[in-house]
Scaffold this active site. Structure first.
Site, PDB file in Angstrom:
ATOM      1  N   ASN A   1       0.866  -1.185   0.000  1.00 27.91           N
ATOM      2  CA  ASN A   1       0.000   0.000   0.000  1.00 27.91           C
ATOM      3  C   ASN A   1       0.898   1.228   0.000  1.00 27.91           C
ATOM      4  O   ASN A   1       1.493   1.567   1.013  1.00 27.91           O
ATOM      5  CB  ASN A   1      -0.902  -0.028   1.240  1.00 27.91           C
ATOM      6  CG  ASN A   1      -1.740   1.231   1.363  1.00 27.91           C
ATOM      7  OD1 ASN A   1      -1.819   2.042   0.439  1.00 27.91           O
ATOM      8  ND2 ASN A   1      -2.391   1.394   2.517  1.00 27.91           N
TER       9      ASN A   1
ATOM     10  N   GLU B   1      -6.813   4.831   7.873  1.00 25.14           N
ATOM     11  CA  GLU B   1      -6.581   6.253   7.564  1.00 25.14           C
ATOM     12  C   GLU B   1      -7.815   6.866   6.925  1.00 25.14           C
ATOM     13  O   GLU B   1      -8.135   8.035   7.142  1.00 25.14           O
ATOM     14  CB  GLU B   1      -5.330   6.397   6.663  1.00 25.14           C
ATOM     15  CG  GLU B   1      -4.064   6.161   7.481  1.00 25.14           C
ATOM     16  CD  GLU B   1      -2.891   5.596   6.714  1.00 25.14           C
ATOM     17  OE1 GLU B   1      -2.901   5.609   5.470  1.00 25.14           O
ATOM     18  OE2 GLU B   1      -1.948   5.120   7.381  1.00 25.14           O
TER      19      GLU B   1
ATOM     20  N   GLU C   1      -5.108  -4.670  10.721  1.00 22.49           N
ATOM     21  CA  GLU C   1      -4.068  -3.651  10.889  1.00 22.49           C
ATOM     22  C   GLU C   1      -4.322  -2.888  12.185  1.00 22.49           C
ATOM     23  O   GLU C   1      -5.134  -1.951  12.206  1.00 22.49           O
ATOM     24  CB  GLU C   1      -4.098  -2.658   9.724  1.00 22.49           C
ATOM     25  CG  GLU C   1      -3.802  -3.264   8.372  1.00 22.49           C
ATOM     26  CD  GLU C   1      -3.250  -2.221   7.403  1.00 22.49           C
ATOM     27  OE1 GLU C   1      -2.154  -2.461   6.892  1.00 22.49           O
ATOM     28  OE2 GLU C   1      -3.883  -1.178   7.196  1.00 22.49           O
TER      29      GLU C   1
ATOM     30  N   LYS D   1       0.064   4.273  -0.288  1.00 23.71           N
ATOM     31  CA  LYS D   1      -0.573   5.486   0.271  1.00 23.71           C
ATOM     32  C   LYS D   1      -0.341   6.669  -0.683  1.00 23.71           C
ATOM     33  O   LYS D   1      -0.269   6.451  -1.892  1.00 23.71           O
ATOM     34  CB  LYS D   1      -0.071   5.735   1.697  1.00 23.71           C
ATOM     35  CG  LYS D   1      -0.223   4.467   2.557  1.00 23.71           C
ATOM     36  CD  LYS D   1       0.000   4.668   4.012  1.00 23.71           C
ATOM     37  CE  LYS D   1      -0.164   3.331   4.733  1.00 23.71           C
ATOM     38  NZ  LYS D   1      -0.040   3.455   6.189  1.00 23.71           N
TER      39      LYS D   1
ATOM     40  N   HIS E   1      -9.549   1.304   4.971  1.00 27.44           N
ATOM     41  CA  HIS E   1      -8.256   1.489   5.655  1.00 27.44           C
ATOM     42  C   HIS E   1      -8.462   2.450   6.819  1.00 27.44           C
ATOM     43  O   HIS E   1      -9.245   3.394   6.730  1.00 27.44           O
ATOM     44  CB  HIS E   1      -7.213   2.047   4.677  1.00 27.44           C
ATOM     45  CG  HIS E   1      -5.831   2.004   5.233  1.00 27.44           C
ATOM     46  ND1 HIS E   1      -5.379   2.927   6.154  1.00 27.44           N
ATOM     47  CD2 HIS E   1      -4.815   1.130   5.053  1.00 27.44           C
ATOM     48  CE1 HIS E   1      -4.136   2.615   6.493  1.00 27.44           C
ATOM     49  NE2 HIS E   1      -3.769   1.538   5.849  1.00 27.44           N
TER      50      HIS E   1
ATOM     51  N   GLY F   1       2.796   2.630  10.888  1.00 28.02           N
ATOM     52  CA  GLY F   1       3.731   3.749  10.784  1.00 28.02           C
ATOM     53  C   GLY F   1       4.468   4.066  12.077  1.00 28.02           C
ATOM     54  O   GLY F   1       5.069   5.130  12.200  1.00 28.02           O
TER      55      GLY F   1
ATOM     56  N   SER G   1       3.723  -1.797  10.339  1.00 26.74           N
ATOM     57  CA  SER G   1       5.174  -1.863  10.562  1.00 26.74           C
ATOM     58  C   SER G   1       5.778  -3.206  10.161  1.00 26.74           C
ATOM     59  O   SER G   1       6.657  -3.734  10.846  1.00 26.74           O
ATOM     60  CB  SER G   1       5.504  -1.522  12.022  1.00 26.74           C
ATOM     61  OG  SER G   1       5.107  -0.184  12.305  1.00 26.74           O
TER      62      SER G   1
END
Ligand code: 13P
Length: 256
Positions: free
Chosen positions: A11, A103, A173, A13, A101, A179, A219
């Site tokens: 991904n 985010e 996730e 992003k 996702h 991150g 991560s």
């Protein structure tokens, strides 16, 4: 436990313009051999503006790499400024579309209802949704991980037919691992992925639960990929920043 090949997805992003994207895919494909593609399904999810360039590259060079998108509209077409429809993605030979996702949920207000509509839209166009679920740090610390994931899986998958379920990929996730450089330990990730599989079994039966692939994301690095993938209920990885580096992504694939 799912019976098909593990799925390793990158991904990207909001990174890489179309020229950088071409370079990254060329470098990645150069590092991979046909035996890698035989063992593992490999997919990259560049930004929308890169998709056509990467599709052309994959076609032209006859790469076995799969193409994915990071999001899509649930509408088919019309006056929806700024949206990209699932049929537009299908026309570009997109195989996988990430939906929900964290985010998008946390930063762009996507609710479970919206995520469900997107998942159904992706399935209608014969692509596979990657349904992302995961707990916040606070939920993790207050032992609410299972409650959160249960609700997200229920609202994402309840009522789907076996045929639909068999096209779905779920990505666990944990938001606290995205991150941050702090991945869930293999046993933590396994516990939640196994719980997810049990929910799918309750919803769609044990056969459906065995064909749905469950990825871990958060991560992922070359140093932890092998241990995560050795877990019985982890059938792939959804890799963020490490997928932006061809060497790291290829190394992760080598561990699968
Ligand atoms: P990182 O691998 O950068 O933690 O991102 C994970 C992720 O969000 C993939 O979708």
């Amino acid at each position: 436990m799912a019976d098909s090949k593990p799925l390793i997805s990158g991904n990207w992003k909001m990174n890489c313009n179309h020229l950088e994207a071409i370079q990254l895919v060329q470098k990645l494909d150069f590092k991979l051999q046909s035996k890698d593609y035989d063992r593992v399904e490999i997919c990259v999810h560049p930004p929308f503006t890169d998709l056509r360039s990467i599709q052309t590259l994959i076609d032209g060079d006859k790469m076995s790499l799969k193409l994915g998108a990071q999001n899509c509209s649930w509408f088919e077409s019309g006056a929806y400024t700024g949206e990209v429809s699932p049929s537009m993605l299908a026309k570009l030979n997109v195989s996988y579309v990430i939906v929900g996702h964290s985010e998008r949920r946390e930063l762009f207000g996507e609710t479970d209802e919206i995520v469900r509509k997107k998942l159904e839209a992706v399935l209608r166009h014969n692509m596979s949704p990657i349904l992302c679920v995961g707990d916040t740090l606070e939920e993790y610390e207050t032992e609410k991980t299972q409650d959160k994931v249960f609700f997200q899986i229920q609202s994402g998958l309840k009522g789907l037919s076996f045929e639909q379920l068999s096209k779905v990929v779920v990505a666990y996730e944990p938001i606290w691992a995205i991150g941050t450089g702090h991945n869930a330990t293999p046993s933590q990730a396994q516990a939640t992925c196994s719980f997810i599989r049990s929910i799918i079994s309750d919803l769609g039966g044990s056969e459906a639960a065995s064909v749905v692939r469950i990825q871990y994301g958060g991560s992922v690095r070359p140093g932890n990929a092998h241990d995560l993938l050795s877990q019985p209920d982890i059938n792939g990885l959804l890799v963020g920043s490490a997928s932006l580096d061809a060497d790291s992504f290829a190394e992760i694939i080598n561990f699968a």
